[in-house]
Design a protein around this motif. Structure first.
Motif, PDB file in Angstrom:
ATOM      1  N   GLY A  58     -11.386 -69.496  10.283  1.00 21.53           N
ATOM      2  CA  GLY A  58     -11.516 -68.046  10.379  1.00 21.53           C
ATOM      3  C   GLY A  58     -10.198 -67.338  10.640  1.00 21.53           C
ATOM      4  O   GLY A  58     -10.182 -66.219  11.158  1.00 21.53           O
ATOM      5  N   TYR A  59      -9.077 -67.981  10.309  1.00 21.67           N
ATOM      6  CA  TYR A  59      -7.756 -67.395  10.541  1.00 21.67           C
ATOM      7  C   TYR A  59      -7.671 -65.999   9.926  1.00 21.67           C
ATOM      8  O   TYR A  59      -8.124 -65.767   8.814  1.00 21.67           O
ATOM      9  CB  TYR A  59      -6.684 -68.296   9.923  1.00 21.67           C
ATOM     10  CG  TYR A  59      -5.309 -67.680   9.949  1.00 21.67           C
ATOM     11  CD1 TYR A  59      -4.556 -67.705  11.115  1.00 21.67           C
ATOM     12  CD2 TYR A  59      -4.780 -67.039   8.835  1.00 21.67           C
ATOM     13  CE1 TYR A  59      -3.301 -67.126  11.153  1.00 21.67           C
ATOM     14  CE2 TYR A  59      -3.532 -66.457   8.870  1.00 21.67           C
ATOM     15  CZ  TYR A  59      -2.795 -66.497  10.029  1.00 21.67           C
ATOM     16  OH  TYR A  59      -1.560 -65.909  10.067  1.00 21.67           O
ATOM     17  N   ARG A  60      -7.086 -65.072  10.681  1.00 20.78           N
ATOM     18  CA  ARG A  60      -6.828 -63.707  10.207  1.00 20.78           C
ATOM     19  C   ARG A  60      -5.329 -63.472  10.263  1.00 20.78           C
ATOM     20  O   ARG A  60      -4.712 -63.639  11.309  1.00 20.78           O
ATOM     21  CB  ARG A  60      -7.545 -62.687  11.083  1.00 20.78           C
ATOM     22  CG  ARG A  60      -9.049 -62.740  10.937  1.00 20.78           C
ATOM     23  CD  ARG A  60      -9.773 -61.753  11.815  1.00 20.78           C
ATOM     24  NE  ARG A  60      -8.975 -60.554  12.047  1.00 20.78           N
ATOM     25  CZ  ARG A  60      -9.257 -59.636  12.954  1.00 20.78           C
ATOM     26  NH1 ARG A  60     -10.305 -59.757  13.713  1.00 20.78           N
ATOM     27  NH2 ARG A  60      -8.485 -58.591  13.115  1.00 20.78           N
ATOM     28  N   ALA A  61      -4.754 -63.070   9.149  1.00 24.93           N
ATOM     29  CA  ALA A  61      -3.308 -62.842   9.076  1.00 24.93           C
ATOM     30  C   ALA A  61      -2.902 -61.657   9.942  1.00 24.93           C
ATOM     31  O   ALA A  61      -3.620 -60.656  10.020  1.00 24.93           O
ATOM     32  CB  ALA A  61      -2.895 -62.581   7.629  1.00 24.93           C
ATOM     33  N   PRO A  62      -1.744 -61.738  10.593  1.00 29.65           N
ATOM     34  CA  PRO A  62      -1.224 -60.606  11.358  1.00 29.65           C
ATOM     35  C   PRO A  62      -0.996 -59.402  10.445  1.00 29.65           C
ATOM     36  O   PRO A  62      -0.766 -59.556   9.249  1.00 29.65           O
ATOM     37  CB  PRO A  62       0.115 -61.118  11.901  1.00 29.65           C
ATOM     38  CG  PRO A  62       0.051 -62.590  11.801  1.00 29.65           C
ATOM     39  CD  PRO A  62      -0.849 -62.897  10.655  1.00 29.65           C
ATOM     40  N   ARG A  63      -1.030 -58.215  11.022  1.00 30.54           N
ATOM     41  CA  ARG A  63      -0.791 -56.974  10.285  1.00 30.54           C
ATOM     42  C   ARG A  63       0.463 -56.329  10.842  1.00 30.54           C
ATOM     43  O   ARG A  63       0.399 -55.586  11.808  1.00 30.54           O
ATOM     44  CB  ARG A  63      -1.985 -56.021  10.425  1.00 30.54           C
ATOM     45  CG  ARG A  63      -3.322 -56.611  10.037  1.00 30.54           C
ATOM     46  CD  ARG A  63      -3.455 -56.831   8.588  1.00 30.54           C
ATOM     47  NE  ARG A  63      -3.467 -55.541   7.914  1.00 30.54           N
ATOM     48  CZ  ARG A  63      -3.579 -55.392   6.623  1.00 30.54           C
ATOM     49  NH1 ARG A  63      -3.680 -56.434   5.863  1.00 30.54           N
ATOM     50  NH2 ARG A  63      -3.564 -54.201   6.095  1.00 30.54           N
ATOM     51  N   TRP A  64       1.613 -56.660  10.265  1.00 27.86           N
ATOM     52  CA  TRP A  64       2.877 -56.144  10.764  1.00 27.86           C
ATOM     53  C   TRP A  64       3.345 -55.006   9.878  1.00 27.86           C
ATOM     54  O   TRP A  64       3.223 -55.101   8.663  1.00 27.86           O
ATOM     55  CB  TRP A  64       3.941 -57.248  10.771  1.00 27.86           C
ATOM     56  CG  TRP A  64       5.196 -56.815  11.444  1.00 27.86           C
ATOM     57  CD1 TRP A  64       5.490 -56.926  12.770  1.00 27.86           C
ATOM     58  CD2 TRP A  64       6.320 -56.177  10.850  1.00 27.86           C
ATOM     59  NE1 TRP A  64       6.718 -56.393  13.025  1.00 27.86           N
ATOM     60  CE2 TRP A  64       7.255 -55.915  11.854  1.00 27.86           C
ATOM     61  CE3 TRP A  64       6.612 -55.780   9.557  1.00 27.86           C
ATOM     62  CZ2 TRP A  64       8.464 -55.297  11.615  1.00 27.86           C
ATOM     63  CZ3 TRP A  64       7.818 -55.157   9.309  1.00 27.86           C
ATOM     64  CH2 TRP A  64       8.727 -54.922  10.339  1.00 27.86           C
ATOM     65  N   PRO A  65       3.835 -53.904  10.391  1.00 33.84           N
ATOM     66  CA  PRO A  65       4.166 -53.639  11.796  1.00 33.84           C
ATOM     67  C   PRO A  65       2.987 -53.102  12.602  1.00 33.84           C
ATOM     68  O   PRO A  65       3.116 -52.863  13.782  1.00 33.84           O
ATOM     69  CB  PRO A  65       5.283 -52.606  11.705  1.00 33.84           C
ATOM     70  CG  PRO A  65       4.973 -51.827  10.477  1.00 33.84           C
ATOM     71  CD  PRO A  65       4.356 -52.836   9.520  1.00 33.84           C
ATOM     72  N   GLN A  67      -0.586 -53.196  14.612  1.00 34.92           N
ATOM     73  CA  GLN A  67      -1.053 -54.178  15.584  1.00 34.92           C
ATOM     74  C   GLN A  67      -2.567 -54.316  15.552  1.00 34.92           C
ATOM     75  O   GLN A  67      -3.176 -54.762  16.520  1.00 34.92           O
ATOM     76  CB  GLN A  67      -0.568 -53.801  16.991  1.00 34.92           C
ATOM     77  CG  GLN A  67       0.940 -53.922  17.154  1.00 34.92           C
ATOM     78  CD  GLN A  67       1.430 -55.340  16.959  1.00 34.92           C
ATOM     79  OE1 GLN A  67       0.941 -56.278  17.555  1.00 34.92           O
ATOM     80  NE2 GLN A  67       2.421 -55.503  16.078  1.00 34.92           N
ATOM     81  N   THR A  68      -3.203 -53.963  14.404  1.00 36.21           N
ATOM     82  CA  THR A  68      -4.649 -54.140  14.305  1.00 36.21           C
ATOM     83  C   THR A  68      -5.022 -55.614  14.416  1.00 36.21           C
ATOM     84  O   THR A  68      -6.063 -55.945  14.947  1.00 36.21           O
ATOM     85  CB  THR A  68      -5.195 -53.538  12.995  1.00 36.21           C
ATOM     86  OG1 THR A  68      -4.477 -54.096  11.885  1.00 36.21           O
ATOM     87  CG2 THR A  68      -5.056 -52.022  12.981  1.00 36.21           C
ATOM     88  N   VAL A  69      -4.187 -56.474  13.881  1.00 39.70           N
ATOM     89  CA  VAL A  69      -4.243 -57.915  14.145  1.00 39.70           C
ATOM     90  C   VAL A  69      -2.835 -58.265  14.613  1.00 39.70           C
ATOM     91  O   VAL A  69      -1.894 -58.247  13.826  1.00 39.70           O
ATOM     92  CB  VAL A  69      -4.610 -58.732  12.884  1.00 39.70           C
ATOM     93  CG1 VAL A  69      -4.622 -60.225  13.215  1.00 39.70           C
ATOM     94  CG2 VAL A  69      -5.955 -58.299  12.327  1.00 39.70           C
ATOM     95  N   PRO A  70      -2.628 -58.542  15.902  1.00 34.26           N
ATOM     96  CA  PRO A  70      -1.281 -58.756  16.438  1.00 34.26           C
ATOM     97  C   PRO A  70      -0.525 -59.860  15.710  1.00 34.26           C
ATOM     98  O   PRO A  70      -1.109 -60.803  15.201  1.00 34.26           O
ATOM     99  CB  PRO A  70      -1.533 -59.139  17.894  1.00 34.26           C
ATOM    100  CG  PRO A  70      -2.873 -58.581  18.212  1.00 34.26           C
ATOM    101  CD  PRO A  70      -3.653 -58.658  16.929  1.00 34.26           C
ATOM    102  N   GLN A  71       0.805 -59.727  15.711  1.00 37.39           N
ATOM    103  CA  GLN A  71       1.645 -60.668  14.976  1.00 37.39           C
ATOM    104  C   GLN A  71       1.673 -62.066  15.589  1.00 37.39           C
ATOM    105  O   GLN A  71       2.072 -63.006  14.928  1.00 37.39           O
ATOM    106  CB  GLN A  71       3.060 -60.132  14.820  1.00 37.39           C
ATOM    107  CG  GLN A  71       3.807 -59.947  16.112  1.00 37.39           C
ATOM    108  CD  GLN A  71       5.189 -59.367  15.876  1.00 37.39           C
ATOM    109  OE1 GLN A  71       5.875 -59.751  14.936  1.00 37.39           O
ATOM    110  NE2 GLN A  71       5.593 -58.455  16.713  1.00 37.39           N
ATOM    111  N   GLN A  72       1.276 -62.239  16.813  1.00 36.98           N
ATOM    112  CA  GLN A  72       1.177 -63.537  17.472  1.00 36.98           C
ATOM    113  C   GLN A  72       2.530 -64.173  17.754  1.00 36.98           C
ATOM    114  O   GLN A  72       2.741 -64.731  18.809  1.00 36.98           O
ATOM    115  CB  GLN A  72       0.323 -64.514  16.652  1.00 36.98           C
ATOM    116  CG  GLN A  72      -1.065 -64.009  16.375  1.00 36.98           C
ATOM    117  CD  GLN A  72      -1.681 -64.674  15.161  1.00 36.98           C
ATOM    118  OE1 GLN A  72      -1.166 -65.628  14.607  1.00 36.98           O
ATOM    119  NE2 GLN A  72      -2.794 -64.147  14.728  1.00 36.98           N
ATOM    120  N   LEU A  73       3.453 -64.105  16.835  1.00 39.24           N
ATOM    121  CA  LEU A  73       4.747 -64.762  16.983  1.00 39.24           C
ATOM    122  C   LEU A  73       5.678 -64.167  15.945  1.00 39.24           C
ATOM    123  O   LEU A  73       5.248 -63.767  14.870  1.00 39.24           O
ATOM    124  CB  LEU A  73       4.600 -66.267  16.723  1.00 39.24           C
ATOM    125  CG  LEU A  73       5.869 -67.083  16.788  1.00 39.24           C
ATOM    126  CD1 LEU A  73       6.316 -67.240  18.236  1.00 39.24           C
ATOM    127  CD2 LEU A  73       5.656 -68.448  16.175  1.00 39.24           C
TER     128      LEU A  73
END
Length: 125
Positions: A58-65, A67-73
């Motif tokens: 169920g991985y969700r890709a970060p949404r950069w810039p 933060q709806t899905v934080p970048q994590q790293l």
């Protein structure tokens, strides 16, 4: 007295560890760890930091810039080659390039094939 700790590994969540390890292996020239498998893969950096990739259902890709899905790293890589040439090669390997580029001419923000943002930074003269 501060603890004497040295960073030894960074691990990224992803849907396919071997595929993401292959992207970073091609980008960096690092060797695939011999015990890499479909659930966890890694790149050996000799005396440097080990880069690991772990399967997450169920991985969700970060949404950069955003933060709806934080970048994590966010990793940064120094490059000795021409920044434009490195960018073109990484895009050929499957990286993406967000519209938002906050660092000026000496650095670029890219995303790996599963959305983690990372920077390539021109090595200072």
């Amino acid at each position: 007295m501060p603890l004497q700790m040295k960073l030894s590994a960074i691990t990224l969540d992803c849907p396919d560890p071997l595929a993401l390890a292959a992207f970073y292996q091609q980008a960096t020239g690092l060797e695939l760890h011999p015990r890499s498998n479909a659930d966890f893969a890694g790149l050996d950096c000799e005396d440097e930091v080990f880069i690991g990739f772990q399967r997450v259902d169920g991985y969700r890709a970060p949404r950069w810039p955003e933060q709806t899905v934080p970048q994590q790293l966010h990793m940064c890589f120094k490059v000795e080659q021409d920044l434009d040439e490195v960018e073109v090669r990484l895009l050929e390997l499957g990286a993406g390039k967000p519209d938002h580029q906050p660092h000026g001419a000496r650095a670029r923000v890219l995303t790996d094939p599963v959305g983690h943002p990372f920077c390539i930074v021109e090595e200072a003269d």
